[in-house]
Design a protein around this motif. Sequence first.
Motif, short mmCIF file in Angstrom:
data_model
loop_
_atom_site.label_atom_id
_atom_site.label_comp_id
_atom_site.label_asym_id
_atom_site.label_seq_id
_atom_site.Cartn_x
_atom_site.Cartn_y
_atom_site.Cartn_z
N LEU A 120 17.57 -14.95 -37.51
CA LEU A 120 18.40 -15.23 -36.27
C LEU A 120 17.70 -15.59 -35.13
O LEU A 120 17.82 -16.67 -34.36
CB LEU A 120 19.41 -14.03 -36.15
N GLU A 121 16.28 -14.87 -35.01
CA GLU A 121 15.47 -15.00 -33.62
C GLU A 121 14.88 -16.31 -33.84
O GLU A 121 14.42 -16.71 -32.78
CB GLU A 121 14.51 -13.75 -33.41
N LYS A 122 14.69 -16.96 -34.83
CA LYS A 122 14.13 -18.14 -35.16
C LYS A 122 14.99 -19.38 -35.01
O LYS A 122 14.67 -20.29 -34.90
CB LYS A 122 13.50 -18.43 -36.39
N HIS A 123 16.37 -19.03 -34.62
CA HIS A 123 17.17 -20.04 -34.31
C HIS A 123 18.34 -19.97 -33.20
O HIS A 123 18.97 -20.86 -32.86
CB HIS A 123 18.39 -20.18 -35.63
N ALA A 124 18.00 -18.74 -32.36
CA ALA A 124 18.86 -18.53 -31.15
C ALA A 124 18.30 -17.75 -30.13
O ALA A 124 18.88 -17.45 -29.15
CB ALA A 124 20.14 -17.59 -31.73
N SER A 125 17.09 -17.40 -30.48
CA SER A 125 16.26 -16.78 -29.10
C SER A 125 15.94 -17.79 -28.03
O SER A 125 16.12 -18.97 -28.54
CB SER A 125 14.96 -16.06 -29.71
N ALA A 126 15.57 -17.38 -27.01
CA ALA A 126 14.99 -18.21 -25.94
C ALA A 126 13.70 -19.01 -26.49
O ALA A 126 13.43 -20.18 -26.25
CB ALA A 126 14.35 -17.47 -24.74
N ARG A 134 11.49 -29.02 -27.54
CA ARG A 134 10.58 -29.68 -27.85
C ARG A 134 10.86 -30.68 -28.86
O ARG A 134 10.22 -31.97 -28.81
CB ARG A 134 9.32 -28.85 -27.95
N MET A 135 11.30 -30.32 -30.01
CA MET A 135 11.42 -30.89 -31.24
C MET A 135 12.57 -32.17 -30.88
O MET A 135 12.41 -33.23 -31.49
CB MET A 135 12.26 -30.06 -32.31
N MET A 136 13.43 -32.09 -30.01
CA MET A 136 14.38 -33.20 -29.55
C MET A 136 13.91 -33.69 -28.49
O MET A 136 14.66 -34.55 -27.90
CB MET A 136 15.68 -32.21 -28.90
N GLN A 137 12.49 -33.74 -28.27
CA GLN A 137 11.73 -34.46 -27.37
C GLN A 137 12.52 -34.52 -25.83
O GLN A 137 12.57 -35.44 -25.07
CB GLN A 137 11.76 -36.00 -27.64
N LEU A 138 12.69 -33.26 -25.49
CA LEU A 138 13.32 -33.05 -23.97
C LEU A 138 12.10 -32.71 -23.06
O LEU A 138 12.21 -32.66 -21.91
CB LEU A 138 14.23 -31.90 -24.06
N GLY A 139 11.01 -32.56 -23.44
CA GLY A 139 9.76 -32.27 -22.90
C GLY A 139 8.74 -31.60 -23.54
O GLY A 139 9.36 -30.66 -24.21
N GLU A 149 18.82 -26.01 -17.89
CA GLU A 149 19.30 -27.13 -16.62
C GLU A 149 19.69 -28.51 -17.24
O GLU A 149 20.83 -28.90 -16.33
CB GLU A 149 17.94 -27.07 -15.93
N LEU A 150 19.31 -28.86 -18.36
CA LEU A 150 19.62 -30.08 -18.74
C LEU A 150 21.19 -30.20 -19.31
O LEU A 150 21.67 -31.01 -19.10
CB LEU A 150 18.60 -30.57 -19.91
N ALA A 151 21.41 -28.93 -20.04
CA ALA A 151 22.83 -28.93 -20.43
C ALA A 151 23.75 -28.87 -19.12
O ALA A 151 24.66 -29.54 -19.47
CB ALA A 151 22.92 -27.69 -21.31
N VAL A 152 23.27 -28.09 -18.04
CA VAL A 152 24.18 -28.31 -17.04
C VAL A 152 24.64 -29.66 -16.53
O VAL A 152 25.45 -30.05 -16.15
CB VAL A 152 23.58 -27.55 -15.86
N GLN A 153 23.40 -30.41 -16.73
CA GLN A 153 23.57 -31.79 -16.18
C GLN A 153 24.38 -32.85 -17.28
O GLN A 153 24.67 -34.02 -17.10
CB GLN A 153 22.13 -32.48 -16.12
N GLY A 154 24.55 -32.14 -18.37
CA GLY A 154 25.36 -32.92 -19.42
C GLY A 154 24.74 -33.65 -20.26
O GLY A 154 24.96 -34.21 -21.00
N ASN A 155 23.23 -33.32 -20.64
CA ASN A 155 22.20 -33.87 -21.34
C ASN A 155 22.75 -33.61 -22.78
O ASN A 155 22.99 -32.50 -23.34
CB ASN A 155 21.03 -33.47 -21.61
N GLU A 156 23.05 -34.52 -23.78
CA GLU A 156 23.74 -34.50 -25.13
C GLU A 156 22.75 -33.50 -25.92
O GLU A 156 23.51 -32.60 -26.68
CB GLU A 156 24.10 -35.73 -25.71
N ARG A 157 21.56 -33.82 -26.10
CA ARG A 157 20.66 -33.35 -26.85
C ARG A 157 20.84 -31.62 -26.68
O ARG A 157 20.48 -30.62 -27.39
CB ARG A 157 19.30 -33.84 -26.89
N ALA A 158 20.55 -31.46 -25.31
CA ALA A 158 20.41 -29.91 -24.73
C ALA A 158 21.95 -29.31 -25.30
O ALA A 158 21.81 -27.88 -25.50
CB ALA A 158 20.24 -29.92 -23.19
N LEU A 159 22.66 -29.89 -25.08
CA LEU A 159 24.31 -29.38 -25.48
C LEU A 159 24.16 -29.19 -27.02
O LEU A 159 24.90 -28.24 -27.42
CB LEU A 159 25.48 -30.34 -24.96
N ARG A 160 23.62 -29.87 -27.69
CA ARG A 160 23.79 -29.87 -29.14
C ARG A 160 22.70 -28.48 -29.53
O ARG A 160 22.95 -27.91 -30.41
CB ARG A 160 23.10 -31.17 -29.94
N ILE A 161 21.66 -28.50 -28.88
CA ILE A 161 20.80 -27.01 -29.17
C ILE A 161 21.71 -25.84 -28.85
O ILE A 161 21.56 -24.84 -29.65
CB ILE A 161 19.58 -27.42 -28.15
#
Length: 246
Positions: A120-126, A134-139, A149-161
């Motif tokens: 679980l911690e490898k899929h849901a921790s900070a 990083r894997m989704m190339q967000l930075g 912060e990206l999710a708050v802005q509506g970034n689709e990849r962040a929301l998927r994470i």
Amino acid sequence: LVGVGVGVPGFILAKSGMLVGSNNLPEFEDFPIRDVIEQKLGERVILENDANAAALGEKWIGAGRDVDDLVLLTLGTGIGGGIISHGDVLRGYLGMAGEIGHMTVVPNGNPCGCGNHGCLEKHASATAIAAMGRMMQLGENITSEGVFELAVQGNERALRIFSSVGTALGIALATLVNLFNYPLFLLSGGPLPAWDFFAPAMFAEVEERSYTYREAKTRIEKAVLGSEAGLYGAAYLPLLAKTAHV
């Protein structure tokens, strides 16, 4: 002074006071932490896993004041778990019970320092949120807060994470609800501000996977003491020990 309570991350051998499994603090592996602190303070020390201490704090003066049985998941660098049964910590025969972060939620998932994969911690921790960012190339150096912060802005990849995080948490919680049938399950830790992003997927998984959850009045809620929970729980440990004449 009745004693000093100390909460530490990792697997603890209760009788010997040894820290034997500290994946996120490897320098403390096989370290006699209780005896060392006792020698330095000259006072009795009661050692407890940090998530257990946090669960005890929530039971004592937090979100769990109205129940005697609860489970707390602490989301941070890893994921800890604390189980309160009849008002006291459920420790197991060695003191290593409640390691919820090392439940398998994704068969053949990401490798974990404990030797398992799909924990679980490898899929849901900070830490996992940042790694997925990083894997989704967000930075290249993005943090879990940055993903939020990206999710708050509506970034689709962040929301998927965060949807993925919710799915993993929901699988774990459904299993816990089915096992314990407790009235209250709490989540705490740094990723909690992203509740609105991961909770829908989390509750959907629990609803689908747990008949007990669908039929009982089981509460899954935010903890209320934040990072202070472990301090309150550690402070309460000597009082519990005194009452139990340990």
